[in-house]
Design a protein around this motif. Structure first.
Motif, PDB file in Angstrom:
ATOM      1  N   LEU A  11       0.869  -1.109  -0.028  1.00 38.90           N
ATOM      2  CA  LEU A  11      -0.182  -0.016   0.035  1.00 38.90           C
ATOM      3  C   LEU A  11       0.964   1.221   0.006  1.00 38.90           C
ATOM      4  O   LEU A  11       1.800   1.197   0.821  1.00 38.90           O
ATOM      5  CB  LEU A  11      -0.941   0.050   1.188  1.00 38.90           C
ATOM      6  CG  LEU A  11      -1.862  -1.189   1.292  1.00 38.90           C
ATOM      7  CD1 LEU A  11      -2.625  -0.879   2.810  1.00 38.90           C
ATOM      8  CD2 LEU A  11      -2.844  -1.099   0.121  1.00 38.90           C
ATOM      9  N   PHE A  12       0.529   2.175  -0.734  1.00 39.05           N
ATOM     10  CA  PHE A  12       1.238   3.500  -0.901  1.00 39.05           C
ATOM     11  C   PHE A  12       0.398   4.566  -0.285  1.00 39.05           C
ATOM     12  O   PHE A  12      -0.790   4.648  -0.529  1.00 39.05           O
ATOM     13  CB  PHE A  12       1.529   3.894  -2.091  1.00 39.05           C
ATOM     14  CG  PHE A  12       2.464   5.031  -2.258  1.00 39.05           C
ATOM     15  CD1 PHE A  12       2.140   6.199  -1.833  1.00 39.05           C
ATOM     16  CD2 PHE A  12       3.708   4.857  -3.179  1.00 39.05           C
ATOM     17  CE1 PHE A  12       3.138   7.280  -2.206  1.00 39.05           C
ATOM     18  CE2 PHE A  12       4.736   5.989  -3.271  1.00 39.05           C
ATOM     19  CZ  PHE A  12       4.425   7.368  -2.797  1.00 39.05           C
ATOM     20  N   LEU A  13       0.719   4.999   0.889  1.00 38.42           N
ATOM     21  CA  LEU A  13       0.005   6.009   1.518  1.00 38.42           C
ATOM     22  C   LEU A  13       0.459   7.713   1.407  1.00 38.42           C
ATOM     23  O   LEU A  13       1.946   7.988   1.422  1.00 38.42           O
ATOM     24  CB  LEU A  13       0.148   5.734   3.103  1.00 38.42           C
ATOM     25  CG  LEU A  13      -0.234   4.470   3.507  1.00 38.42           C
ATOM     26  CD1 LEU A  13      -0.020   4.194   4.865  1.00 38.42           C
ATOM     27  CD2 LEU A  13      -1.698   4.108   3.144  1.00 38.42           C
ATOM     28  N   VAL A  14      -0.372   8.434   0.938  1.00 36.93           N
ATOM     29  CA  VAL A  14      -0.035   9.865   0.734  1.00 36.93           C
ATOM     30  C   VAL A  14      -0.635  10.730   1.639  1.00 36.93           C
ATOM     31  O   VAL A  14      -1.696  10.522   2.170  1.00 36.93           O
ATOM     32  CB  VAL A  14      -0.122  10.312  -0.653  1.00 36.93           C
ATOM     33  CG1 VAL A  14       0.678   9.577  -1.721  1.00 36.93           C
ATOM     34  CG2 VAL A  14      -1.672  10.256  -1.009  1.00 36.93           C
TER      35      VAL A  14
ATOM     36  N   LEU B 103       4.278   2.008   1.728  1.00 35.51           N
ATOM     37  CA  LEU B 103       4.945   3.243   1.176  1.00 35.51           C
ATOM     38  C   LEU B 103       4.766   4.479   1.296  1.00 35.51           C
ATOM     39  O   LEU B 103       3.466   4.655   1.751  1.00 35.51           O
ATOM     40  CB  LEU B 103       5.052   2.874  -0.543  1.00 35.51           C
ATOM     41  CG  LEU B 103       5.914   1.592  -0.881  1.00 35.51           C
ATOM     42  CD1 LEU B 103       5.086   0.277  -0.930  1.00 35.51           C
ATOM     43  CD2 LEU B 103       6.425   1.874  -2.354  1.00 35.51           C
ATOM     44  N   MET B 104       5.534   5.262   1.374  1.00 34.85           N
ATOM     45  CA  MET B 104       5.140   6.613   1.765  1.00 34.85           C
ATOM     46  C   MET B 104       5.981   7.600   0.831  1.00 34.85           C
ATOM     47  O   MET B 104       6.910   7.411   0.374  1.00 34.85           O
ATOM     48  CB  MET B 104       5.288   7.071   3.157  1.00 34.85           C
ATOM     49  CG  MET B 104       4.180   6.297   4.098  1.00 34.85           C
ATOM     50  SD  MET B 104       4.514   6.839   5.843  1.00 34.85           S
ATOM     51  CE  MET B 104       4.306   8.548   5.991  1.00 34.85           C
ATOM     52  N   ALA B 105       5.489   8.966   0.922  1.00 37.71           N
ATOM     53  CA  ALA B 105       6.144  10.188   0.198  1.00 37.71           C
ATOM     54  C   ALA B 105       6.077  11.390   1.000  1.00 37.71           C
ATOM     55  O   ALA B 105       5.009  11.710   1.742  1.00 37.71           O
ATOM     56  CB  ALA B 105       5.319  10.306  -1.061  1.00 37.71           C
ATOM     57  N   HIS B 106       7.508  12.048   1.351  1.00 34.10           N
ATOM     58  CA  HIS B 106       7.516  13.305   1.880  1.00 34.10           C
ATOM     59  C   HIS B 106       6.670  13.189   3.282  1.00 34.10           C
ATOM     60  O   HIS B 106       5.798  14.055   3.427  1.00 34.10           O
ATOM     61  CB  HIS B 106       6.991  14.268   0.947  1.00 34.10           C
ATOM     62  CG  HIS B 106       7.358  14.068  -0.326  1.00 34.10           C
ATOM     63  ND1 HIS B 106       8.450  14.125  -0.668  1.00 34.10           N
ATOM     64  CD2 HIS B 106       6.359  14.211  -1.436  1.00 34.10           C
ATOM     65  CE1 HIS B 106       8.335  13.762  -2.263  1.00 34.10           C
ATOM     66  NE2 HIS B 106       7.237  13.913  -2.590  1.00 34.10           N
TER      67      HIS B 106
ATOM     68  N   ARG C 150       8.449   0.567   4.061  1.00 31.85           N
ATOM     69  CA  ARG C 150       9.559  -0.141   3.596  1.00 31.85           C
ATOM     70  C   ARG C 150      10.232   0.979   2.416  1.00 31.85           C
ATOM     71  O   ARG C 150      11.525   0.605   2.195  1.00 31.85           O
ATOM     72  CB  ARG C 150       9.355  -1.500   2.867  1.00 31.85           C
ATOM     73  CG  ARG C 150       9.020  -2.326   4.148  1.00 31.85           C
ATOM     74  CD  ARG C 150      10.159  -2.741   4.918  1.00 31.85           C
ATOM     75  NE  ARG C 150       9.591  -3.387   6.032  1.00 31.85           N
ATOM     76  CZ  ARG C 150       9.689  -2.805   7.465  1.00 31.85           C
ATOM     77  NH1 ARG C 150       9.878  -1.652   7.487  1.00 31.85           N
ATOM     78  NH2 ARG C 150       9.253  -3.471   8.392  1.00 31.85           N
ATOM     79  N   ILE C 151       9.636   1.646   1.936  1.00 30.35           N
ATOM     80  CA  ILE C 151       9.938   2.572   1.054  1.00 30.35           C
ATOM     81  C   ILE C 151       9.610   4.020   1.298  1.00 30.35           C
ATOM     82  O   ILE C 151       8.124   4.049   1.386  1.00 30.35           O
ATOM     83  CB  ILE C 151       9.910   2.184  -0.505  1.00 30.35           C
ATOM     84  CG1 ILE C 151      10.546   0.986  -0.775  1.00 30.35           C
ATOM     85  CG2 ILE C 151      10.114   3.221  -1.513  1.00 30.35           C
ATOM     86  CD1 ILE C 151      10.355   0.280  -2.206  1.00 30.35           C
TER      87      ILE C 151
END
Length: 287
Positions: A184-187, A207-210, A226-227
């Motif tokens: 899962l990518f969470l923003v 996964l995440m961003a900023h 993890r990323i």
């Protein structure tokens, strides 16, 4: 080319215990630099692809064909696993299937499909919307059905945090997990309590961003991340350097002095694999 080994490398990252920052790449040379510097994974963001291919901001005007072609050039240049932002899959669930097929063929190791309503609908120019949960689930199921290489990583990305509420974010995370996606990518997560709530609700790698300053690397690792993407600085730095160099030349500055300050012949040779080409010339073109 055999893309499967690098996909296994990506999966090993997801099942590991560390949170890694990927290299933000934008073309074959930047991908080579990332590989030479030892980055375990690279990422091609949607905004970066729009700049590199179209010279345009991130309004999803790039086409799937353009994205897949660019991804292939990057994947062909090196061996580092590439994570790619596939936006909303360029349409409905059937378009998602086509997106997965094209990007898998291009050699990417992992791709994200998001639940944002893209491109921006008419009369919605100031805010973003989410597609319904049912449509989001359908897109994730379609992505998995289109996958041919089981090594390819399919990641569900949700923007519910920030565009909806925490309950919706948790419901979407649980529903996407049930489809069988790999991560899962969470923003828009900025606080520990938000990440903890998602981590407690699902068992998939995240996964995440900023993330916000509150979320240090130790907390991210302990809560399944993890990323974690950083700012996409390499293409911005390249843009500024190109601008400053051209301006200096336009202003009449000495090109030899500019070259001393801005270029590295050795780096150029390394990044273009100059030694390989000389060896091939010696082996195959020399009598």
């Amino acid at each position: 080319m055999n893309w499967t080994p690098r996909r296994h490398q990506f999966r090993a990252i997801l099942t590991g215990e560390k949170c890694l920052h990927p290299a933000s790449v934008f073309d074959p040379l930047s991908a080579r630099i990332a590989e030479d510097l030892g980055f375990e994974v690279s990422v091609l963001a949607g905004s970066v692809a729009s700049m590199a291919v179209l010279g345009a901001p991130d309004h999803v005007t790039i086409t799937l064909t353009e994205l897949a072609d660019h991804a292939y050039r990057i994947c062909r240049a090196g061996k580092t696993p590439l994570l790619i932002d596939a936006d909303n899959g360029f349409g409905n669930a059937l378009n998602v299937m086509r997106t997965v097929a094209e990007l898998e063929t291009a050699g990417v190791s992992a791709l994200t499909i998001e639940d944002t309503a893209l491109p921006t609908p008419f009369a919605r120019t100031e805010t973003q919307d989410l597609i319904s949960l049912d449509e989001g689930v359908g897109k994730m199921r379609a992505a998995l059905a289109a996958r041919q290489d089981p090594g390819l990583v399919i990641i569900a990305r949700t923007g519910a945090i920030g565009l909806s509420d925490m309950d919706d974010a948790i419901n979407r995370a649980k529903a996407y997990e049930k489809t069988g996606v790999d991560a899962l990518f969470l923003v828009n997560i900025r606080h520990k309590k938000e990440l903890k709530a998602i981590h407690d609700a699902v068992s998939l790698p995240l996964l995440m961003a900023h993330p916000g300053d509150e979320l240090d690397i130790e907390f991210l690792q302990a809560h399944g991340v993890r990323i974690c993407l950083q700012m996409h600085l390499p293409i911005l730095a390249a843009l500024k350097t190109a601008h400053d160099t051209m301006k200096a030349l336009r202003d009449g500055q000495d090109q030899i002095q500019i070259a001393k300050n801005t270029t590295s012949p050795n780096l150029t040779k390394i990044s273009t694999r100059d030694e390989d080409y000389h060896r091939w010339i010696e082996s195959f073109l020399t009598p």
